[in-house]
Write an enzyme that holds these catalytic residues in place. Structure first.
Site, PDB file in Angstrom:
ATOM      1  N   ALA A 101       0.820  -1.212   0.000  1.00 26.98           N
ATOM      2  CA  ALA A 101       0.000   0.000   0.000  1.00 26.98           C
ATOM      3  C   ALA A 101       0.855   1.263   0.000  1.00 26.98           C
ATOM      4  CB  ALA A 101      -0.936  -0.006   1.203  1.00 26.98           C
ATOM      5  N   ALA A 108      10.401  -2.361   5.821  1.00 28.72           N
ATOM      6  CA  ALA A 108      10.307  -2.406   7.288  1.00 28.72           C
ATOM      7  C   ALA A 108      10.498  -3.833   7.797  1.00 28.72           C
ATOM      8  CB  ALA A 108       8.957  -1.850   7.746  1.00 28.72           C
ATOM      9  N   ASP A 149      12.903   4.284   0.367  1.00 25.26           N
ATOM     10  CA  ASP A 149      12.162   3.536   1.395  1.00 25.26           C
ATOM     11  C   ASP A 149      13.096   2.973   2.461  1.00 25.26           C
ATOM     12  OD1 ASP A 149       9.975   3.984  -0.196  1.00 25.26           O
ATOM     13  OD2 ASP A 149       9.250   1.922  -0.129  1.00 25.26           O
TER      14      ASP A 149
HETATM   15  O1  PMV Z   1       7.340   2.126  -2.175  1.00 19.77           O
HETATM   16  P1  PMV Z   1       6.296   3.001  -2.752  1.00 19.77           P
HETATM   17  O2  PMV Z   1       5.264   2.310  -3.563  1.00 19.77           O
HETATM   18  O3  PMV Z   1       5.764   3.909  -1.743  1.00 19.77           O
HETATM   19  O4  PMV Z   1       6.992   3.963  -3.834  1.00 19.77           O
HETATM   20  C1  PMV Z   1       8.322   4.274  -3.837  1.00 19.77           C
HETATM   21  C2  PMV Z   1       8.548   5.583  -4.473  1.00 19.77           C
HETATM   22  C3  PMV Z   1       8.886   5.596  -5.945  1.00 19.77           C
HETATM   23  O5  PMV Z   1       9.509   6.852  -6.153  1.00 19.77           O
HETATM   24  C4  PMV Z   1       7.646   5.518  -6.801  1.00 19.77           C
HETATM   25  C5  PMV Z   1       9.847   4.479  -6.336  1.00 19.77           C
HETATM   26  C6  PMV Z   1      11.237   4.604  -5.742  1.00 19.77           C
HETATM   27  O6  PMV Z   1      11.960   3.593  -5.805  1.00 19.77           O
HETATM   28  O7  PMV Z   1      11.626   5.675  -5.286  1.00 19.77           O
END
Ligand code: PMV
Length: 315
Positions: A101, A108, A149
């Site tokens: 989502a 995590a 992330d």
């Molecule tokens: O992990 P998500 O679906 O929240 O998206 C990551 C953010 C993007 O910029 C779309 C992809 C990335 O690797 O930075």
């Protein structure tokens, strides 16, 4: 018993453009988290990873890293890094982060697992090493992840992230309030990232300009957060959302939810993360009495879950 946790995350500004070298802003989301608990297991059983509804096994003799299952892959990378054979341990995962989502569930879970396992082996990984390791695992989910992330989740700090550059954190001078919502469907991030890449190849000039403008929005947003001029973040979110729409990663429901939020009195709204489903964020005014009508309007308009969170509060 050894236990390690990692929070969820929210991207506030700059998703997608960040894959193409522009800055993005992300913050840890402590309201949701993944936790791994480690227990001793009978001799010869190797590492068992217990999930609420699936059992994934690592056999004792196997420490070849294989990118088929993100959890076993994380464990194998830890063993490789520490150059140890699989110990007899049972790792139990508990997570309140919805999967797929856009809340960073994958990063995590890997972070909590690598922390817990390396601690159980008496050699806790430091954050830079952990960050690299979780980035490797992220490639399974994302294809070509920017690294935002894993960085925000491992360091548990607000980050102003530029791909390939040293990590920059920043100060949130004045806490601000968001409604975080999601819809009941999602598109894998590698799909939207791939589509944006194709669009960029087809129209390098105009899409390159969109990336640059999103990057400028992220820079302005950082200044606004650092100076505590929170209300100015609203229009920046709306502009960022309009550009994400141009990149084809929004959709009718997300566009509509942003509209509905604005009509109900929000300061700004945008999707957050990969888009075409997943989650969205709404900047709400300080007065708490104004929050519930916005939340209600969003739920009426098709959001499945909408909760409040404060960004920048010490926890
Ligand atoms: O992990 P998500 O679906 O929240 O998206 C990551 C953010 C993007 O910029 C779309 C992809 C990335 O690797 O930075």
């Amino acid at each position: 018993m050894i236990r390690a946790s990692a929070p969820g995350k929210l991207i506030l500004f700059g998703e997608h453009a960040v894959v193409h070298g522009q800055p993005a802003i992300a913050v840890p989301l402590h309201a949701i988290s993944a936790t791994i608990e480690v227990e001793a297991a009978p001799a010869g059983t190797g590492i068992t990873i217990a999930l609420p509804d699936v059992q994934a096994m690592l056999s004792a003799g196997n420490n070849e890293a294989q990118a088929d299952n993100a959890l076993t892959y994380t464990a194998q990378l830890v063993l490789q890094k520490l150059a140890v054979n699989p110990p007899d341990l049972r790792l139990m995962l508990h997570s309140t982060i919805p999967m797929g989502a856009g809340f960073g569930s994958g990063a995590a879970v890997s972070t909590a697992l690598a922390r817990a396992l390396s601690s159980a082996l008496g050699q806790p990984l430091d954050n830079p090493t952990l960050n690299e390791l979780v980035y490797e695992v992220e490639k399974i989910h994302h294809g070509t992840p920017s690294g935002i992330d894993n960085t925000v989740i491992v360091y548990e700090q607000p980050v102003f992230f530029i791909r390939g550059q040293a990590i920059t954190t920043f100060r949130i001078t004045k806490p601000f309030h968001l409604l975080v919502g999601r819809v009941d469907y999602a598109t894998p991030t590698h799909v939207t990232v791939g589509d944006v890449r194709k669009l960029h190849e087809q129209q390098p000039q105009s899409v390159g300009q969109i990336f640059a403008t999103i990057g400028e929005i992220a820079r302005q947003a950082r200044r606004a957060i650092e100076t505590g001029e929170i209300a100015t973040l609203g229009p920046l979110m709306n502009e960022n959302q309009a550009l994400l729409r141009e990149l084809t990663v929004s959709d009718t429901l997300l566009d509509n939810l942003c509209e509905v939020a604005m009509q109900a009195g929000a300061w700004g709204a945008k999707l957050s993360g990969g888009g075409r489903g997943g989650n969205f964020i709404v900047l709400v005014p300080e007065m708490t009495a104004l929050w519930q009508p916005i939340q209600h309007a969003l739920l009426q308009a098709g959001a499945v879950e909408v909760f409040f969170t404060t960004i920048g509060e010490t926890h």
